[in-house]
Design a protein around this motif. Sequence first.
Motif, PDB file in Angstrom:
ATOM      1  N   LEU A   1       0.833  -1.208   0.000  1.00  0.00           N
ATOM      2  CA  LEU A   1       0.000   0.000   0.000  1.00  0.00           C
ATOM      3  C   LEU A   1       0.867   1.257   0.000  1.00  0.00           C
ATOM      4  O   LEU A   1       1.781   1.387   0.814  1.00  0.00           O
ATOM      5  N   ASN A   2       0.559   2.152  -0.912  1.00  0.00           N
ATOM      6  CA  ASN A   2       1.227   3.449  -0.957  1.00  0.00           C
ATOM      7  C   ASN A   2       0.177   4.553  -0.953  1.00  0.00           C
ATOM      8  O   ASN A   2      -0.269   4.996  -2.002  1.00  0.00           O
ATOM      9  N   PRO A   3      -0.236   4.999   0.230  1.00  0.00           N
ATOM     10  CA  PRO A   3      -1.249   6.047   0.265  1.00  0.00           C
ATOM     11  C   PRO A   3      -0.667   7.375  -0.235  1.00  0.00           C
ATOM     12  O   PRO A   3       0.471   7.713   0.094  1.00  0.00           O
ATOM     13  N   LEU A   4      -1.462   8.078  -1.024  1.00  0.00           N
ATOM     14  CA  LEU A   4      -1.060   9.412  -1.474  1.00  0.00           C
ATOM     15  C   LEU A   4      -1.941  10.434  -0.756  1.00  0.00           C
ATOM     16  O   LEU A   4      -2.863  10.071  -0.055  1.00  0.00           O
ATOM     17  N   ASN A   5      -1.683  11.699  -0.961  1.00  0.00           N
ATOM     18  CA  ASN A   5      -2.452  12.743  -0.274  1.00  0.00           C
ATOM     19  C   ASN A   5      -2.528  12.459   1.219  1.00  0.00           C
ATOM     20  O   ASN A   5      -3.602  12.296   1.788  1.00  0.00           O
ATOM     21  N   THR A   6      -1.385  12.368   1.828  1.00  0.00           N
ATOM     22  CA  THR A   6      -1.323  11.956   3.230  1.00  0.00           C
ATOM     23  C   THR A   6      -1.096  13.163   4.115  1.00  0.00           C
ATOM     24  O   THR A   6      -2.003  13.934   4.352  1.00  0.00           O
ATOM     25  N   GLY A   7       0.105  13.304   4.594  1.00  0.00           N
ATOM     26  CA  GLY A   7       0.444  14.478   5.388  1.00  0.00           C
ATOM     27  C   GLY A   7       1.796  14.989   4.936  1.00  0.00           C
ATOM     28  O   GLY A   7       2.446  15.753   5.637  1.00  0.00           O
ATOM     29  N   GLN A   8       2.187  14.537   3.752  1.00  0.00           N
ATOM     30  CA  GLN A   8       3.500  14.942   3.245  1.00  0.00           C
ATOM     31  C   GLN A   8       3.380  16.275   2.516  1.00  0.00           C
ATOM     32  O   GLN A   8       2.362  16.569   1.910  1.00  0.00           O
ATOM     33  N   GLY A   9       4.433  17.054   2.580  1.00  0.00           N
ATOM     34  CA  GLY A   9       4.447  18.320   1.861  1.00  0.00           C
ATOM     35  C   GLY A   9       3.628  19.408   2.526  1.00  0.00           C
ATOM     36  O   GLY A   9       3.161  20.328   1.875  1.00  0.00           O
ATOM     37  N   ILE A  10       3.440  19.301   3.837  1.00  0.00           N
ATOM     38  CA  ILE A  10       2.676  20.311   4.577  1.00  0.00           C
ATOM     39  C   ILE A  10       3.655  21.196   5.344  1.00  0.00           C
ATOM     40  O   ILE A  10       4.604  20.713   5.958  1.00  0.00           O
ATOM     41  N   ARG A  11       3.401  22.494   5.296  1.00  0.00           N
ATOM     42  CA  ARG A  11       4.390  23.427   5.859  1.00  0.00           C
ATOM     43  C   ARG A  11       4.479  23.342   7.379  1.00  0.00           C
ATOM     44  O   ARG A  11       5.543  23.573   7.941  1.00  0.00           O
TER      45      ARG A  11
END
Lengths: 137, 370
Positions: free
Chosen positions: B107-117
């Motif tokens: 599983l590779n979830p996208l739109n997670t919490g990555q790339g948040i300032r």
Amino acid sequence: MARHVVAAVDELPPGTRKFLEIDGRPIAVFNIKGEYFGLMNRCPHQGAALCEGPLIGLAQSKEPGEIEYTKLGEVIRCPWHGWEFDIRTGQSYCDPRRFRVKAYSAHVEPGASVVKGPYVAETVTVKLESDYVVVEL
Amino acid sequence: MNIQFRENTEAASPLTTKTAIADCDIHPARATRTELYPYLAKRWQHHLEVYGVHAYQGMMEGPPYPKAQPNASRRDAYPPEGGPQGSSLSFMQKQLLDPNNVQLGVLNPLNTGQGIRNHELSAALCSAINDWQIDKWTSRDKRLKASIVVGNEDGLSAAAEIRERAGDKNFVQVLLLSRNVEPLGQRRYWPIYQAAEEAGLPVGVHAFGFGGNPITPSGWPSYYLEEMVGHSQCQQSALASLVLEGVFERFPKLKMVMIEAGFGWAPSLAWRLDKAWQRLRSEVPHVKRPPSEYIREQVWWTTQPMEDPERREDLFDVINWIGWDRLLFATDYPHWDYDEPSRVLPAGVSEANREAFYLGNAKKLYGIAA
């Protein structure tokens, strides 16, 4: 070529489609503004159930900046990879020479002639007074 | 537009005749916006409701969806009970896992919490996603394994998340995306590699990301089609950075997986790097060996989307350079550019290579017992 009764006309109003299996083959029948079309419901690319995609038009361009959009509602777009096929002929637009999907003739017959034959009723109970959508396979 | 979907009956094909496979790129989705709340502290639930998410990138999900098909996904992948594609375990089982005899699904979830300032929010969301992956997916189907999602822009909290999950058999890799604030080889990301190496977990780099940089190296493109091919350009930059910053030299046991960015470009990138390195070696003396050596020893590649040259032999030339032991089969389910397992590999591949391609390499890399 056997003719198969696939639906009473009332069950397949304009803008709808019906999926069924005939002789082991997955078939989709469309009613587009009163015209009927049959297509093999399998994309020749990777085997998706082709006809579950949207019916769109054909976007063409003679030169950048000019877009002509025709054949509205006559092009089926595969639900997986978006390959486009003309539902009248089954030809693909990405590579018409190598890829096409089998198109089947579909039309309406009165109940009297359906009962007379040479028809096979697939999914419908035939009544003499109705009209039926028939696919040639 | 009037689309009538058939009853979902086609998954009922016989399973035992199909060869077991691994699917190394599956995208689970949340059924609702608030599905993560049970895994988030009240403080962060409140934060999301009041302030929302502040990303490096203006449009959190990249340019607006639908991206070629609704939610960039197969049109036939809507679960019967509602919700977006990829949000139902039972439907995923019925449509993907069972009919294709998937023995291992990563599983590779996208739109997670990555790339948040806000890095604290990023860490909290990533941790919540990881808990959610166990609760909703891996604990309910033993074929499924999760990727540890980490707050990538804060190496230290990311490393802490990896260490917390290390040894948990629900997880088989660490997940990064290719577009970050800086190229992936840079020092701020090194704690991630160190923790992954210690944990014995490969680091997967999936195409895409929310680092705020344009999707192509020459700016924001006009077309989704340009974005699609831009993924491989981005992945090439990420891989060059990993090699040239010395990540592979510094972490010799680190394993990287390049996910969903193609692999046809691998030989040419390696050749270009080698050639330039021979001439410019003294700029990067920490890169002690030709770049291609690190790439061939420490990098794996998922297959989807397979390049599809007119002559299949051309693809085999590329694979022979990469190594049949380095490819991991993937479908990218439920996304629209899904690869159908039975259709991607033509006849003429040896039985051993076919087995490695579909299953063996993945089981070995991800430490799944035979």
